[in-house]
Design an enzyme around this catalytic site. Structure first.
Site, PDB file in Angstrom:
ATOM      1  CB  THR A   1      -0.881   0.001   1.265  1.00 52.64           C
ATOM      2  OG1 THR A   1      -1.590  -1.237   1.332  1.00 52.64           O
ATOM      3  CG2 THR A   1      -1.868   1.149   1.261  1.00 52.64           C
TER       4      THR A   1
ATOM      5  CD  GLU B   1       1.401  -1.694   4.808  1.00 51.07           C
ATOM      6  OE1 GLU B   1       1.103  -0.878   3.932  1.00 51.07           O
ATOM      7  OE2 GLU B   1       2.086  -1.396   5.806  1.00 51.07           O
TER       8      GLU B   1
ATOM      9  N   GLY C   1       6.320  -0.581   0.021  1.00 52.64           N
ATOM     10  CA  GLY C   1       7.184   0.541   0.370  1.00 52.64           C
ATOM     11  C   GLY C   1       7.453   0.607   1.859  1.00 52.64           C
TER      12      GLY C   1
ATOM     13  N   GLY D   1       2.236   4.498   7.433  1.00 50.20           N
ATOM     14  CA  GLY D   1       1.771   5.850   7.157  1.00 50.20           C
ATOM     15  C   GLY D   1       0.437   5.862   6.445  1.00 50.20           C
TER      16      GLY D   1
END
Length: 225
Positions: free
Chosen positions: A32, A107, A86, A100
């Site tokens: 994401t 995740e 990321g 973030g």
């Protein structure tokens, strides 16, 4: 190159890294955020080479489906060849701060299921010590104030991320003011607080490889002990 160009370069490098691993029955885990979104766009050019993907967020799932890439529920999948995502910060051990985008729990789950965790980031995310980026902590709503008080005892300054509800229906506390010299220990300690779902430290399960976009090109980095 500006930051957007660095992200685009590293997204393409990630596709080049993943392509040799793809087979007709391959299912990838996909993350994401802005860099992961660019990776999805680049990967879509090769969607006929693999079976589909498991996404760590509803937003990424919609983007994948928009490209015609099948999206699977993780419970339907036995194996993920790789997870590509990321990071908000990364250190030399490839321990990360993530979350973030408020998708940290999913995740972390998808990361745990993958054979390989491929992190993609631009050089602004590379740090000697984690913690300048506020550490996200996903909390059960009724426990938010209690967890915040416990995080203060650990030396942090938690701030409720107003207007943010995770895909799991929970709240996010962003913890400022931490210099995280022992990421794995802190990850475990925070996760022991009742009411915490998980936190954004990926230290117990760090990245296996980091593709880092720099003005000198994309660097392929492995963990340094």
């Amino acid at each position: 190159m500006n930051q957007q160009e660095l992200k685009q370069a590293v997204a393409q490098a990630a596709v080049d890294y993943i392509l040799p691993k793809l087979e007709s029955d391959t299912i990838l885990g996909i993350g994401t955020g802005s860099t992961a979104a660019l990776f999805i766009d680049a990967l879509a050019q090769h969607k006929g080479l693999f079976q589909g993907a498991v996404s760590s967020s509803e937003a990424s799932a919609r983007q994948l489906e928009g490209h015609g890439i099948p999206v699977y529920d993780l419970n339907e999948v036995d194996r993920l060849v790789a997870y590509v995502d990321g990071a908000d910060e990364a250190n030399a051990r490839l321990q990360l701060i993530k979350g973030g985008g408020a998708a940290l729990t999913r995740e972390k789950i998808v990361t745990a299921c993958a054979d390989e965790f491929v992190c993609i980031a631009d050089e602004s995310k590379w740090v000697p010590v984690l913690g300048k980026f506020p550490l996200p902590v996903e909390v059960i709503p009724m426990a938010r104030s209690f967890v915040a008080r416990e995080l203060v005892k650990m030396g942090g300054s938690p701030e409720h991320r107003h207007g943010c509800t995770t895909d799991n229906g929970n709240h996010i506390l962003d913890v400022h003011g931490l210099e995280i010299h022992q990421p794995a220990e802190l990850e475990s300690a925070i996760n022991q607080i009742p009411g915490v779902v998980t936190n954004g430290l990926f230290a117990l399960r760090p990245a296996d490889v980091l593709l880092l976009g720099t003005n000198d090109g994309v660097k392929t980095l492995y963990p340094h002990s």
